[in-house]
Every structure is written in C-alpha cells, then in structure tokens.
Design an enzyme around this catalytic site. Structure first.
Site, PDB file in Angstrom:
ATOM      1  N   LYS A   1       0.805  -1.233   0.000  1.00  0.00           N
ATOM      2  CA  LYS A   1       0.000   0.000   0.000  1.00  0.00           C
ATOM      3  C   LYS A   1       0.834   1.278   0.000  1.00  0.00           C
ATOM      4  O   LYS A   1       0.462   2.261  -0.618  1.00  0.00           O
ATOM      5  CB  LYS A   1      -0.918   0.023   1.226  1.00  0.00           C
ATOM      6  CG  LYS A   1      -2.118  -0.898   1.107  1.00  0.00           C
ATOM      7  CD  LYS A   1      -3.041  -0.674   2.291  1.00  0.00           C
ATOM      8  CE  LYS A   1      -4.284  -1.518   2.195  1.00  0.00           C
ATOM      9  NZ  LYS A   1      -5.271  -1.193   3.219  1.00  0.00           N
TER      10      LYS A   1
ATOM     11  N   ALA B   1      -5.253   0.939   9.453  1.00  0.00           N
ATOM     12  CA  ALA B   1      -6.702   1.163   9.490  1.00  0.00           C
ATOM     13  C   ALA B   1      -7.013   2.443  10.257  1.00  0.00           C
ATOM     14  O   ALA B   1      -7.841   3.261   9.834  1.00  0.00           O
ATOM     15  CB  ALA B   1      -7.403  -0.030  10.137  1.00  0.00           C
TER      16      ALA B   1
HETATM   17  P1  NAD Z   1      -1.434  -2.324  11.952  1.00  0.00           P
HETATM   18  O1  NAD Z   1      -0.459  -3.415  12.235  1.00  0.00           O
HETATM   19  O2  NAD Z   1      -1.108  -1.296  10.893  1.00  0.00           O
HETATM   20  O3  NAD Z   1      -1.756  -1.523  13.311  1.00  0.00           O
HETATM   21  C1  NAD Z   1      -2.019  -2.213  14.498  1.00  0.00           C
HETATM   22  C2  NAD Z   1      -2.464  -1.251  15.582  1.00  0.00           C
HETATM   23  O4  NAD Z   1      -2.874  -2.030  16.710  1.00  0.00           O
HETATM   24  C3  NAD Z   1      -1.381  -0.287  16.072  1.00  0.00           C
HETATM   25  O5  NAD Z   1      -1.947   0.975  16.372  1.00  0.00           O
HETATM   26  C4  NAD Z   1      -0.903  -0.959  17.366  1.00  0.00           C
HETATM   27  O6  NAD Z   1      -0.372  -0.044  18.298  1.00  0.00           O
HETATM   28  C5  NAD Z   1      -2.212  -1.538  17.870  1.00  0.00           C
HETATM   29  N1  NAD Z   1      -2.052  -2.628  18.824  1.00  0.00           N
HETATM   30  C6  NAD Z   1      -1.493  -3.840  18.589  1.00  0.00           C
HETATM   31  N2  NAD Z   1      -1.538  -4.577  19.716  1.00  0.00           N
HETATM   32  C7  NAD Z   1      -2.149  -3.809  20.662  1.00  0.00           C
HETATM   33  C8  NAD Z   1      -2.482  -3.998  22.029  1.00  0.00           C
HETATM   34  N3  NAD Z   1      -2.217  -5.153  22.669  1.00  0.00           N
HETATM   35  N4  NAD Z   1      -3.109  -2.988  22.689  1.00  0.00           N
HETATM   36  C9  NAD Z   1      -3.403  -1.825  22.063  1.00  0.00           C
HETATM   37  N5  NAD Z   1      -3.099  -1.584  20.772  1.00  0.00           N
HETATM   38  C10 NAD Z   1      -2.479  -2.569  20.093  1.00  0.00           C
HETATM   39  O7  NAD Z   1      -2.793  -3.054  11.607  1.00  0.00           O
HETATM   40  P2  NAD Z   1      -4.023  -2.526  10.709  1.00  0.00           P
HETATM   41  O8  NAD Z   1      -3.771  -2.853   9.288  1.00  0.00           O
HETATM   42  O9  NAD Z   1      -4.330  -1.137  11.083  1.00  0.00           O
HETATM   43  O10 NAD Z   1      -5.177  -3.522  11.212  1.00  0.00           O
HETATM   44  C11 NAD Z   1      -5.724  -3.405  12.518  1.00  0.00           C
HETATM   45  C12 NAD Z   1      -6.984  -4.240  12.574  1.00  0.00           C
HETATM   46  O11 NAD Z   1      -7.932  -3.690  11.638  1.00  0.00           O
HETATM   47  C13 NAD Z   1      -6.804  -5.702  12.144  1.00  0.00           C
HETATM   48  O12 NAD Z   1      -7.641  -6.489  12.957  1.00  0.00           O
HETATM   49  C14 NAD Z   1      -7.299  -5.719  10.706  1.00  0.00           C
HETATM   50  O13 NAD Z   1      -7.799  -6.986  10.320  1.00  0.00           O
HETATM   51  C15 NAD Z   1      -8.407  -4.708  10.782  1.00  0.00           C
HETATM   52  N6  NAD Z   1      -8.720  -4.050   9.501  1.00  0.00           N
HETATM   53  C16 NAD Z   1     -10.032  -4.029   9.140  1.00  0.00           C
HETATM   54  C17 NAD Z   1     -10.402  -3.412   7.974  1.00  0.00           C
HETATM   55  C18 NAD Z   1     -11.847  -3.417   7.585  1.00  0.00           C
HETATM   56  O14 NAD Z   1     -12.158  -3.116   6.420  1.00  0.00           O
HETATM   57  N7  NAD Z   1     -12.749  -3.719   8.514  1.00  0.00           N
HETATM   58  C19 NAD Z   1      -9.441  -2.778   7.157  1.00  0.00           C
HETATM   59  C20 NAD Z   1      -8.107  -2.799   7.573  1.00  0.00           C
HETATM   60  C21 NAD Z   1      -7.754  -3.437   8.758  1.00  0.00           C
END
Ligand code: NAD
Length: 280
Positions: free
Chosen positions: A63, A127
């Site tokens: 991305k 996200a």
């Molecule tokens: P990422 O790896 O870019 O970011 C992860 C985030 O989670 C960071 O802010 C990190 O600090 C936080 N985090 C991780 N462990 C943590 C904990 N124990 N306590 C508090 N914060 C914690 O991931 P992403 O791509 O942003 O994805 C995050 C979630 O969103 C995933 O579950 C993914 O499947 C979901 N997602 C959903 C959609 C959708 O369309 N619904 C789209 C993208 C991502």
C-alpha cells in the site's frame, strides 16, 4: 481487467465479490489476484500500466510503495500516505484510499453520521490512520486519538500534525493509551468510540480495550475495525449494554463498494454481496 496486488492474496474474497458484481450488472470486466511482494510493487505496477488495466486494488504489504507509482493522488490518499485503489484514467494512474470512506459509509448504513460529532479512537496503524484522516476530511468536529507508545506512535503524531495543518475545523488531540483515566474521560465526552487496533482479533479475541462496562452509555456508538471474529468482545459487550454497534465487516464491504464505484461509475449490488460474502 482489474486485479488485486499484495501478499498473501490467495484467501482474498475480492475476486469473488467483484466478479459476482460485474456478472450481476452485465459489465465486461474480469478481476484477478496476483501475489506481489513489497519490493516487486513498482515492477508490477509498470506491467499493469503497460497492459492498460482499468485499475487495481492494493493490499498489504504494497500500500505504501504504490504511492510513488501513481501520477496523481486523492487528498485522502496523500494525507493517509497509502493507496488501496488505483484507477487508470486515460493512461494516468490515480491513487485513492477507500478504507476510511468505507468506515464512514458503514457508520452511515448503521444510522450514525459523523458530521459535527466527537470521536474517541484507539490505534495508529494502517486502518486507524485511514479512518482518522478521512473522518476529519468528512466533517468530524473533534477527535481524541489514543495509541500505545509502540513503534506505531510516531504515525499517530504524524496524523495529528497533518489534520491540524489540513483540516483546521477538526480539533484533534493525542493521548497515551496506557492513561486509562483520560481514556474513559474522553469516551464519556464522545458520541462514538472506535477500536482501530488489533485488540479483539485472533489471538487477542478474548480482549477488549473497554474493560469498564460503565463506559457503555446508551447514547454512545461503538465501532470496531476488527472483523475476525465477526462479533468481537467489544461489540458483543456494547450491544448487550444497549449501545448502537458497528462491526468491522461492513467497513470491508463498503471500501470495496467505493472502489467499485470509482472503477465503473456504478453502485455495487451491496445487499446481495453482503448476503453472499459478508454476513455479520
Ligand atoms: P497495523 O499493524 O497497521 O496496526 C495495528 C495497531 O494495533 C497499532 O496501532 C498498534 O499499536 C495496535 N495494537 C497492537 N496490539 C495492541 C495492544 N495489545 N493494545 C493496544 N493496541 C495494540 O494493523 P491494521 O492494518 O491497522 O489492522 C488493525 C486491525 O484492523 C486488524 O484487525 C485488521 O484486520 C483490521 N482491519 C479491518 C479493515 C476493515 O475493512 N474492517 C481494514 C483494515 C484493517
């Protein structure tokens, strides 16, 4: 032709969702998925440009690398710093980011509009950034971002700076997620709380960032980006307490529908696609 690039893509539901919609609307498109590693992004996009495809979606880990390969960017893609949809407009590749738009549309479909509202949101990854930037651009009045002081924290600082510089009408503040007093105080003063972290997703599916059930007021809307499992602990507890809940699966559906509209100018048959592929 349209396609998805990223890695892994073998289990993606995108080809089924888009091909079903093209067939349903009688559109002469085909959608494929190609496994492309991050370092192969630029080469893959050169090939797609040569083949003159109509467009493509981009998933992790490609991305960010896609940004530099586009001829133009939407405001949201530029500020988010990531592209998930590219449309070929007469040979020019225009980069968009529909993740945040998908979240906004999902909220609206659940009866919650963000204009003039205050949101507390946890997270600073991909996200979270898409939602934070898009929500500010789309008329949110105030946002309190909570993030862990981990490797993602600088992202959150960057997001706050970008919103302050580009969307002065949205007041934004950043807090440490470990500061629980401030966390609950900001939720108590918000219209919506959004979990945009991995908490709630397997293997953290037995966890929720809201541990104090007293935070669930009836006039508080709870949204989650996590869609695996479909009903997270946060969503289940909020629903049981009588809050309006917005599960993450709809964000996935609507970011795809926004991309479909950019490619074809038509509305995806979202109700049918939801029933077939995105049951909540
Ligand atoms: P990422 O790896 O870019 O970011 C992860 C985030 O989670 C960071 O802010 C990190 O600090 C936080 N985090 C991780 N462990 C943590 C904990 N124990 N306590 C508090 N914060 C914690 O991931 P992403 O791509 O942003 O994805 C995050 C979630 O969103 C995933 O579950 C993914 O499947 C979901 N997602 C959903 C959609 C959708 O369309 N619904 C789209 C993208 C991502």
């Amino acid at each position: 032709m349209l396609c998805l690039i990223g890695s892994p893509v073998g289990h993606s539901g995108s080809p089924a969702m888009y091909n079903y919609s093209f067939n349903r609307l009688g559109l002469d498109y085909a959608y494929l998925a190609f496994d492309i590693k991050e370092e192969e992004t630029a080469e893959a996009i050169r090939a797609l440009r040569l083949l003159n495809v109509r467009g493509f979606n981009i998933t992790m880990p490609c991305k960010t690398a896609t940004l530099a390969c586009c001829d133009r960017l939407s405001k949201a893609a530029e500020l988010i710093g990531a592209v998930n949809t590219v449309v070929n407009e007469d040979g020019k590749l225009i980069g968009h980011n529909t993740d945040g738009l998908g979240w906004v549309r999902n909220c609206r479909e659940h009866g919650f509009t963000i204009e003039g509202k205050k949101m507390t949101i946890a997270g600073s990854g991909g996200a979270a950034t898409a939602i934070e930037i898009t929500a500010a651009l789309q008329g949110l009045k105030e946002m309190s971002i909570f993030a862990l002081k981990d490797s993602f924290f600088a992202n959150a600082q960057n997001t706050v700076e970008k919103i302050r510089a580009n969307v002065p009408g949205c007041t934004v503040n950043l807090y440490d997620l470990a500061d629980k007093d401030t966390f609950y105080r900001e939720i108590a003063d918000s219209d919506i709380f959004t979990n945009a972290t991995r908490v709630g997703m397997k293997p953290m599916d037995d966890q929720s960032l809201i541990e104090d059930p007293g935070a669930f007021r009836k006039d508080l809307t709870i949204s989650d980006v996590v869609y695996n499992p479909r009903e997270t602990k946060l969503i289940a507890e909020a629903a049981a307490a009588g809050c309006r809940t917005i599960p993450g699966i709809g964000m996935l559906l609507w970011q795809g529908a926004e991309a479909f509209h950019l490619y074809t100018g038509m509305e995806m048959p979202t109700e049918e696609v939801r029933e077939k592929y995105f049951a909540e």
